[in-house]
Design a protein around this motif. Sequence first.
Motif, short mmCIF file in Angstrom:
data_model
loop_
_atom_site.label_atom_id
_atom_site.label_comp_id
_atom_site.label_asym_id
_atom_site.label_seq_id
_atom_site.Cartn_x
_atom_site.Cartn_y
_atom_site.Cartn_z
N PRO A 40 -6.03 3.97 31.83
CA PRO A 40 -4.87 3.12 31.18
C PRO A 40 -5.76 2.29 30.59
O PRO A 40 -7.17 2.09 30.70
CB PRO A 40 -4.66 2.59 33.03
CG PRO A 40 -5.23 3.57 33.44
CD PRO A 40 -6.16 4.38 33.52
N PRO A 41 -5.49 1.54 29.43
CA PRO A 41 -5.69 0.58 28.72
C PRO A 41 -6.14 -0.91 29.26
O PRO A 41 -6.72 -1.91 28.74
CB PRO A 41 -4.95 0.58 27.38
CG PRO A 41 -3.51 0.89 28.30
CD PRO A 41 -4.28 2.71 29.48
N SER A 42 -5.55 -0.83 30.37
CA SER A 42 -5.80 -1.89 31.00
C SER A 42 -4.47 -2.45 32.52
O SER A 42 -4.37 -0.45 32.57
CB SER A 42 -4.47 -3.22 30.31
OG SER A 42 -3.10 -3.46 30.14
N ASP A 43 -4.95 -3.17 33.28
CA ASP A 43 -4.20 -3.10 34.45
C ASP A 43 -2.70 -4.31 34.00
O ASP A 43 -2.06 -4.25 35.63
CB ASP A 43 -5.08 -3.35 35.60
CG ASP A 43 -5.16 -5.33 35.20
OD1 ASP A 43 -5.23 -5.91 34.63
OD2 ASP A 43 -5.77 -5.80 37.04
N LEU A 44 -1.87 -3.92 33.25
CA LEU A 44 -0.77 -4.96 32.79
C LEU A 44 0.21 -4.01 33.64
O LEU A 44 0.23 -2.40 32.12
CB LEU A 44 -0.95 -5.78 31.61
CG LEU A 44 -1.84 -6.92 31.32
CD1 LEU A 44 -1.89 -7.62 30.35
CD2 LEU A 44 -1.49 -7.59 32.68
N ALA A 45 0.75 -4.09 34.17
CA ALA A 45 2.57 -2.80 34.40
C ALA A 45 3.29 -3.37 33.89
O ALA A 45 3.52 -4.84 34.32
CB ALA A 45 1.92 -2.28 35.56
N LEU A 46 4.82 -2.74 33.11
CA LEU A 46 5.82 -3.01 33.11
C LEU A 46 6.69 -3.59 34.52
O LEU A 46 6.33 -2.40 35.36
CB LEU A 46 6.42 -2.52 32.28
CG LEU A 46 5.97 -2.42 30.45
CD1 LEU A 46 5.00 -2.10 30.14
CD2 LEU A 46 7.07 -2.41 29.99
N ILE A 47 7.03 -4.99 34.59
CA ILE A 47 8.27 -4.63 35.96
C ILE A 47 9.61 -4.70 36.37
O ILE A 47 10.06 -4.52 37.46
CB ILE A 47 7.33 -6.00 36.46
CG1 ILE A 47 8.19 -7.31 35.62
CG2 ILE A 47 5.14 -6.13 36.90
CD1 ILE A 47 7.97 -8.21 35.73
#
Length: 357
Positions: free
Chosen positions: A163-170
């Motif tokens: 993963p390039p970040s820990d920001l998930a689409l919700i």
Amino acid sequence: MKGLILAGGTGSRLRPITHTGPKQLIPVANKPVLEYAVEDLRAAGITDVGVVLGHKGREAIQSFLGDGSAYGVDVTYIVQGNPLGLAHAAGCAREFVGDDDFVMYLGDNLLNRGVGELVEHFESGDYAAAIALQHVDDPGAFGIAEVDEAGDVRRLVEKPDDPPSDLALIGIYVFSPAVFDAIEELEPSWRGELEITDAIQSLLDDGLAISSHVVEGWWKDTGKPGDVLEANRLVLEDLDPADDGTVEDGAETTGRIDMHEGAVVESGAVVRGPVSLGAGVAVEEGAYVGPYTSVGAGSTVASTHVENSVIIGDADIDASGRIVDSLVGSGATITSADEVLPDGQRLVVGENSDIKL
């Protein structure tokens, strides 16, 4: 700006509850999940709302929302038919949306802080879309966004190994009408669906700007029984309780108790909040209703210990055991059997069930 609530899907992860009704009408703190989505849109100033329906649960959702006037919005129904992906559902609303921007809201999501800040981010610049994000512990299980220092999206990756970040689409988005052209160019994914992440990535590939907003507070996808119970707990934590019921002399009540019209806590019963008791609920002598429990309208709880559970409504519970961490469908009957009972029960009970414990 218009709103678009996706209310299709089969609710397979919530069976048997969803064998007989749509998941979007499962109540959290005695209010259907779908109603929270409508309220969030209205709070953001969006009153022209399209509701995308699948084959299942169409009549129930239409009966619940009607024309939307009871909720301060104007509802238009859009039939998707077979669930062919989020992008397909959005594409079905092209005629309804027209030349307007729109918020797309998955109808089984719950947000603590609503969609107003996401809409503001979108309107603050020349964006083709905006996406709501949240930090997650397991980014490999989600669609993940890579963003720059300004919060603009650089790329999207679906369930990445690295993963390039820990920001998930919700599951909350704002789109300009440009998304419809992107959807028309999509090919089905390996799942056989048109993916909304692919549509957003197509906008990026065309050089269009995508904004993001990291959601403050909690977010919950109510797709599984445990998620419904967790959402119920979170909402009850913040609930401003009503006091429209009756607590008889000799009853013991502590904490915040949300009592709807006609609810009664009888003498000899114990209720410890946060708890929500729907219209006409009777908590009878000898019953204990513990924290983080919602008891749906028309239900009766007698001689039973119930805690951290959602009872959907019209249920009759009269068992000498303990019911904990449970989701009980509408019209269920739970009574005691002659066998020796274990210390506690964990249940997911479908509508009109008849269970002996």
